[in-house]
Design a protein around this motif. Structure first.
Motif, PDB file in Angstrom:
ATOM      1  N   ILE A 129       0.812  -1.215   0.000  1.00 18.22           N
ATOM      2  CA  ILE A 129       0.000   0.000   0.000  1.00 18.22           C
ATOM      3  C   ILE A 129       0.846   1.265   0.000  1.00 18.22           C
ATOM      4  O   ILE A 129       0.291   2.365   0.014  1.00 18.22           O
ATOM      5  CB  ILE A 129      -0.965   0.033   1.195  1.00 18.22           C
ATOM      6  N   ASP A 130       2.176   1.124  -0.035  1.00 19.98           N
ATOM      7  CA  ASP A 130       3.005   2.321   0.108  1.00 19.98           C
ATOM      8  C   ASP A 130       2.844   3.289  -1.062  1.00 19.98           C
ATOM      9  O   ASP A 130       3.197   4.460  -0.944  1.00 19.98           O
ATOM     10  CB  ASP A 130       4.468   1.932   0.304  1.00 19.98           C
ATOM     11  N   ILE A 131       2.292   2.797  -2.185  1.00 21.51           N
ATOM     12  CA  ILE A 131       2.106   3.691  -3.329  1.00 21.51           C
ATOM     13  C   ILE A 131       0.742   4.383  -3.312  1.00 21.51           C
ATOM     14  O   ILE A 131       0.441   5.187  -4.188  1.00 21.51           O
ATOM     15  CB  ILE A 131       2.259   2.931  -4.654  1.00 21.51           C
ATOM     16  N   TYR A 132      -0.092   4.053  -2.309  1.00 24.82           N
ATOM     17  CA  TYR A 132      -1.458   4.560  -2.272  1.00 24.82           C
ATOM     18  C   TYR A 132      -1.703   5.518  -1.117  1.00 24.82           C
ATOM     19  O   TYR A 132      -1.146   5.346  -0.027  1.00 24.82           O
ATOM     20  CB  TYR A 132      -2.453   3.407  -2.114  1.00 24.82           C
ATOM     21  N   GLY A 133      -2.558   6.500  -1.386  1.00 25.46           N
ATOM     22  CA  GLY A 133      -3.191   7.189  -0.280  1.00 25.46           C
ATOM     23  C   GLY A 133      -4.319   6.293   0.204  1.00 25.46           C
ATOM     24  O   GLY A 133      -5.008   5.665  -0.604  1.00 25.46           O
ATOM     25  N   MET A 134      -4.507   6.229   1.513  1.00 24.49           N
ATOM     26  CA  MET A 134      -5.505   5.326   2.084  1.00 24.49           C
ATOM     27  C   MET A 134      -6.569   6.131   2.815  1.00 24.49           C
ATOM     28  O   MET A 134      -6.265   7.119   3.502  1.00 24.49           O
ATOM     29  CB  MET A 134      -4.846   4.350   3.068  1.00 24.49           C
ATOM     30  N   GLY A 135      -7.803   5.692   2.682  1.00 23.19           N
ATOM     31  CA  GLY A 135      -8.874   6.440   3.311  1.00 23.19           C
ATOM     32  C   GLY A 135      -9.982   5.561   3.841  1.00 23.19           C
ATOM     33  O   GLY A 135     -10.070   4.372   3.528  1.00 23.19           O
ATOM     34  N   TRP A 136     -10.778   6.178   4.688  1.00 21.70           N
ATOM     35  CA  TRP A 136     -12.018   5.577   5.174  1.00 21.70           C
ATOM     36  C   TRP A 136     -13.168   6.489   4.794  1.00 21.70           C
ATOM     37  O   TRP A 136     -13.090   7.708   4.984  1.00 21.70           O
ATOM     38  CB  TRP A 136     -11.975   5.397   6.693  1.00 21.70           C
ATOM     39  N   HIS A 137     -14.195   5.882   4.249  1.00 27.33           N
ATOM     40  CA  HIS A 137     -15.427   6.589   3.909  1.00 27.33           C
ATOM     41  C   HIS A 137     -16.578   5.870   4.587  1.00 27.33           C
ATOM     42  O   HIS A 137     -16.438   4.726   5.017  1.00 27.33           O
ATOM     43  CB  HIS A 137     -15.645   6.596   2.401  1.00 27.33           C
ATOM     44  N   ARG A 138     -17.725   6.536   4.654  1.00 26.62           N
ATOM     45  CA  ARG A 138     -18.882   5.865   5.237  1.00 26.62           C
ATOM     46  C   ARG A 138     -20.144   6.244   4.493  1.00 26.62           C
ATOM     47  O   ARG A 138     -20.210   7.301   3.853  1.00 26.62           O
ATOM     48  CB  ARG A 138     -19.017   6.217   6.725  1.00 26.62           C
ATOM     49  N   ALA A 163     -11.855   9.907   6.777  1.00 24.66           N
ATOM     50  CA  ALA A 163     -10.454  10.222   7.047  1.00 24.66           C
ATOM     51  C   ALA A 163      -9.601   9.741   5.885  1.00 24.66           C
ATOM     52  O   ALA A 163      -9.961   8.782   5.191  1.00 24.66           O
ATOM     53  CB  ALA A 163      -9.990   9.571   8.346  1.00 24.66           C
ATOM     54  N   PHE A 164      -8.467  10.421   5.698  1.00 21.97           N
ATOM     55  CA  PHE A 164      -7.551  10.067   4.622  1.00 21.97           C
ATOM     56  C   PHE A 164      -6.132  10.262   5.116  1.00 21.97           C
ATOM     57  O   PHE A 164      -5.842  11.224   5.832  1.00 21.97           O
ATOM     58  CB  PHE A 164      -7.820  10.947   3.400  1.00 21.97           C
ATOM     59  N   ILE A 165      -5.258   9.337   4.721  1.00 23.72           N
ATOM     60  CA  ILE A 165      -3.845   9.467   5.072  1.00 23.72           C
ATOM     61  C   ILE A 165      -3.025   9.314   3.807  1.00 23.72           C
ATOM     62  O   ILE A 165      -3.188   8.361   3.053  1.00 23.72           O
ATOM     63  CB  ILE A 165      -3.446   8.441   6.166  1.00 23.72           C
ATOM     64  N   THR A 166      -2.165  10.281   3.565  1.00 30.89           N
ATOM     65  CA  THR A 166      -1.360  10.278   2.347  1.00 30.89           C
ATOM     66  C   THR A 166      -0.215   9.275   2.457  1.00 30.89           C
ATOM     67  O   THR A 166       0.061   8.705   3.525  1.00 30.89           O
ATOM     68  CB  THR A 166      -0.783  11.669   2.080  1.00 30.89           C
ATOM     69  N   ASN A 181       2.551   0.342   6.565  1.00 35.96           N
ATOM     70  CA  ASN A 181       2.895  -0.168   5.232  1.00 35.96           C
ATOM     71  C   ASN A 181       3.491  -1.569   5.293  1.00 35.96           C
ATOM     72  O   ASN A 181       3.311  -2.370   4.372  1.00 35.96           O
ATOM     73  CB  ASN A 181       3.846   0.789   4.536  1.00 35.96           C
ATOM     74  N   ALA A 182       4.200  -1.870   6.356  1.00 33.28           N
ATOM     75  CA  ALA A 182       4.822  -3.193   6.476  1.00 33.28           C
ATOM     76  C   ALA A 182       3.778  -4.305   6.567  1.00 33.28           C
ATOM     77  O   ALA A 182       4.032  -5.449   6.179  1.00 33.28           O
ATOM     78  CB  ALA A 182       5.736  -3.233   7.694  1.00 33.28           C
ATOM     79  N   LYS A 183       2.609  -3.949   7.079  1.00 32.96           N
ATOM     80  CA  LYS A 183       1.518  -4.917   7.197  1.00 32.96           C
ATOM     81  C   LYS A 183       0.448  -4.733   6.117  1.00 32.96           C
ATOM     82  O   LYS A 183      -0.575  -5.418   6.140  1.00 32.96           O
ATOM     83  CB  LYS A 183       0.872  -4.806   8.582  1.00 32.96           C
ATOM     84  N   ASN A 184       0.697  -3.802   5.206  1.00 32.71           N
ATOM     85  CA  ASN A 184      -0.290  -3.492   4.152  1.00 32.71           C
ATOM     86  C   ASN A 184      -1.651  -3.191   4.760  1.00 32.71           C
ATOM     87  O   ASN A 184      -2.698  -3.667   4.276  1.00 32.71           O
ATOM     88  CB  ASN A 184      -0.403  -4.668   3.164  1.00 32.71           C
ATOM     89  N   ALA A 185      -1.655  -2.377   5.803  1.00 38.10           N
ATOM     90  CA  ALA A 185      -2.886  -2.145   6.550  1.00 38.10           C
ATOM     91  C   ALA A 185      -3.062  -0.669   6.879  1.00 38.10           C
ATOM     92  O   ALA A 185      -2.091   0.083   7.031  1.00 38.10           O
ATOM     93  CB  ALA A 185      -2.888  -2.964   7.836  1.00 38.10           C
ATOM     94  N   THR A 186      -4.310  -0.303   7.009  1.00 37.83           N
ATOM     95  CA  THR A 186      -4.672   1.009   7.514  1.00 37.83           C
ATOM     96  C   THR A 186      -5.737   0.831   8.584  1.00 37.83           C
ATOM     97  O   THR A 186      -6.479  -0.158   8.568  1.00 37.83           O
ATOM     98  CB  THR A 186      -5.166   1.939   6.392  1.00 37.83           C
ATOM     99  N   TYR A 187      -5.788   1.762   9.506  1.00 34.75           N
ATOM    100  CA  TYR A 187      -6.650   1.614  10.669  1.00 34.75           C
ATOM    101  C   TYR A 187      -7.446   2.893  10.896  1.00 34.75           C
ATOM    102  O   TYR A 187      -7.030   3.992  10.524  1.00 34.75           O
ATOM    103  CB  TYR A 187      -5.803   1.315  11.910  1.00 34.75           C
ATOM    104  N   LEU A 188      -8.594   2.726  11.546  1.00 33.27           N
ATOM    105  CA  LEU A 188      -9.388   3.878  11.967  1.00 33.27           C
ATOM    106  C   LEU A 188      -9.811   3.635  13.403  1.00 33.27           C
ATOM    107  O   LEU A 188     -10.613   2.746  13.687  1.00 33.27           O
ATOM    108  CB  LEU A 188     -10.620   4.064  11.076  1.00 33.27           C
ATOM    109  N   GLN A 189      -9.248   4.418  14.299  1.00 31.35           N
ATOM    110  CA  GLN A 189      -9.623   4.346  15.707  1.00 31.35           C
ATOM    111  C   GLN A 189     -10.713   5.386  15.945  1.00 31.35           C
ATOM    112  O   GLN A 189     -10.497   6.572  15.695  1.00 31.35           O
ATOM    113  CB  GLN A 189      -8.411   4.635  16.594  1.00 31.35           C
ATOM    114  N   MET A 190     -11.860   4.926  16.427  1.00 31.49           N
ATOM    115  CA  MET A 190     -12.996   5.822  16.638  1.00 31.49           C
ATOM    116  C   MET A 190     -13.344   5.860  18.121  1.00 31.49           C
ATOM    117  O   MET A 190     -13.452   4.810  18.761  1.00 31.49           O
ATOM    118  CB  MET A 190     -14.203   5.342  15.829  1.00 31.49           C
ATOM    119  N   THR A 191     -13.516   7.046  18.646  1.00 29.60           N
ATOM    120  CA  THR A 191     -13.916   7.232  20.035  1.00 29.60           C
ATOM    121  C   THR A 191     -15.128   8.149  20.098  1.00 29.60           C
ATOM    122  O   THR A 191     -15.482   8.805  19.111  1.00 29.60           O
ATOM    123  CB  THR A 191     -12.759   7.825  20.862  1.00 29.60           C
TER     124      THR A 191
END
Length: 116
Positions: free
Chosen positions: A28-37, A48-51, A72-82
């Motif tokens: 995923i290192d070549i991608y911007g990653m985001g969460w939509h709803r 949210a979006f992370i470049t 990036n090492a885990k090919n993962a993105t996360y969203l912590q919501m509180t």
């Protein structure tokens, strides 16, 4: 084709917290990653979006309650919501995108109902 798989959704009470994960089938290192709803009857909106460089952007409604991150090492993105509110109830989708060449990939979504 990039496959994105979300996890971590589920019923949460108002005021509670939840952590969403998105795992990609490729680097995923070549991608911007985001969460939509998307809530029933409403348009999909950016949460949210992370470049690639780690800069973050949030929808106005987040107001400091959510945090996006990537590993990036885990090919993962996360969203912590509180401090979740009933109006946060929606299906949350993971997104990977880049401009050149243009690519836009979506996961199947994970449902987050916020209710007592």
């Amino acid at each position: 084709q990039v496959r994105l798989v979300e996890s971590g959704g589920g019923l949460v009470q108002p005021g509670g917290s939840l952590a969403l994960s998105c795992t990609a089938s490729t680097y995923i290192d070549i991608y911007g990653m985001g969460w939509h709803r998307q809530a029933p009857g409403k348009q999909r909106e950016m949460v949210a979006f992370i470049t690639r460089g780690g800069a973050t952007h949030y929808g106005d409604f987040v107001q400091g309650r959510f945090t996006i991150s990537r590993d990036n090492a885990k090919n993962a993105t996360y969203l912590q919501m509180t401090s979740l509110k009933p109006e946060d109830s929606a299906v949350y989708y993971c997104n990977a995108r880049r401009l050149l060449p243009e690519e836009d990939h979506w996961g199947q979504g994970t449902h987050v109902p916020v209710s007592s």
